[in-house]
Design an enzyme around this catalytic site. Sequence first.
Site, short mmCIF file in Angstrom:
data_model
loop_
_atom_site.label_atom_id
_atom_site.label_comp_id
_atom_site.label_asym_id
_atom_site.label_seq_id
_atom_site.Cartn_x
_atom_site.Cartn_y
_atom_site.Cartn_z
N PRO A 2 -13.17 69.15 74.29
CA PRO A 2 -13.36 68.07 75.27
C PRO A 2 -13.03 66.72 74.65
O PRO A 2 -13.41 66.43 73.51
CB PRO A 2 -14.84 68.19 75.62
N GLU A 3 -12.33 65.89 75.40
CA GLU A 3 -11.94 64.58 74.90
C GLU A 3 -12.91 63.51 75.38
O GLU A 3 -13.89 63.81 76.06
CB GLU A 3 -10.49 64.30 75.28
N LYS A 51 -16.30 61.51 70.72
CA LYS A 51 -16.57 62.88 71.13
C LYS A 51 -17.98 63.32 70.76
O LYS A 51 -18.31 64.51 70.86
CB LYS A 51 -15.54 63.82 70.50
N ARG A 248 -2.76 70.93 64.99
CA ARG A 248 -3.14 70.89 66.39
C ARG A 248 -1.89 70.90 67.27
O ARG A 248 -0.81 70.46 66.88
CB ARG A 248 -3.95 69.61 66.68
#
Length: 259
Positions: A2-3, A51, A248
């Site tokens: 989740p950002e 975050k 990533r």
Amino acid sequence: MPEGDAVYRTAAKLRGALDGQVLTRSDFRVPRHATADLTGRAVITTVSRGKHLLTRVEGDLTVHTHLRMDGSWQVMAAGRRTAPGDQVRLILANERWQAVGVRLGMVDLVRTGEEERLVGHLGPDLLGPDWDPDEAVRRLRGAPDRTIGEALLDQRNLAGIGTIYRAETLFLRGIWPWKKVGEIEDLNGLVSLAQRLLDANKGHAGTVTTGDRRPANQTWVYGRAGKPCRRCGTRISRGEMGAQPQERLILWCAGCQLG
């Protein structure tokens, strides 16, 4: 993972259920804090920091959580059955609601005055009240030979960007992800755009960067590997950035992102 916008919404959800209410149950299912008990203390508030989530409780205590890849906070009626097995890491409940932390990546209990020990390394929060684009740019420029794609994900530079907003921001600015930070003239414009994108999405689920909320039309490059670019028709490329094991996902358009 989740950002920043999703974590911001999670903080709002927790505030709605817990703020100002006395805890009737606190169940820490992590070894380090297995004996901790916050029952009888009122929750002051929950705030997001990039975050990270900080739930502040009476008595100078803060519950720090991080969702990592698979975590979530679920709010449900007090007393309702929760997920089975070891998925639940933390429960905070009052007479009406219970907040259930499922598969949380991090759970800490610290003195509120010591929060900086956990989040003090973070750069300016794109959705925080103290967002400072100049400070974000200063931090980015501290490593001019680093690729902009890696630098944007480093939460020490600016807090809240993940793989989705990295890909979308770089596409909209026409910047190749492997371009060096020192070669980018308008870093202020880049980080300001990222902030506007997160801010535009913080009030609703999902990520919309195109202005079109239809599920198939919400993003420019993210989730569209192999599909034609909405602008130039070039097939969207997919790869990985970063040294193992920190690599990533990255997506970009080789036709539009030449700068």
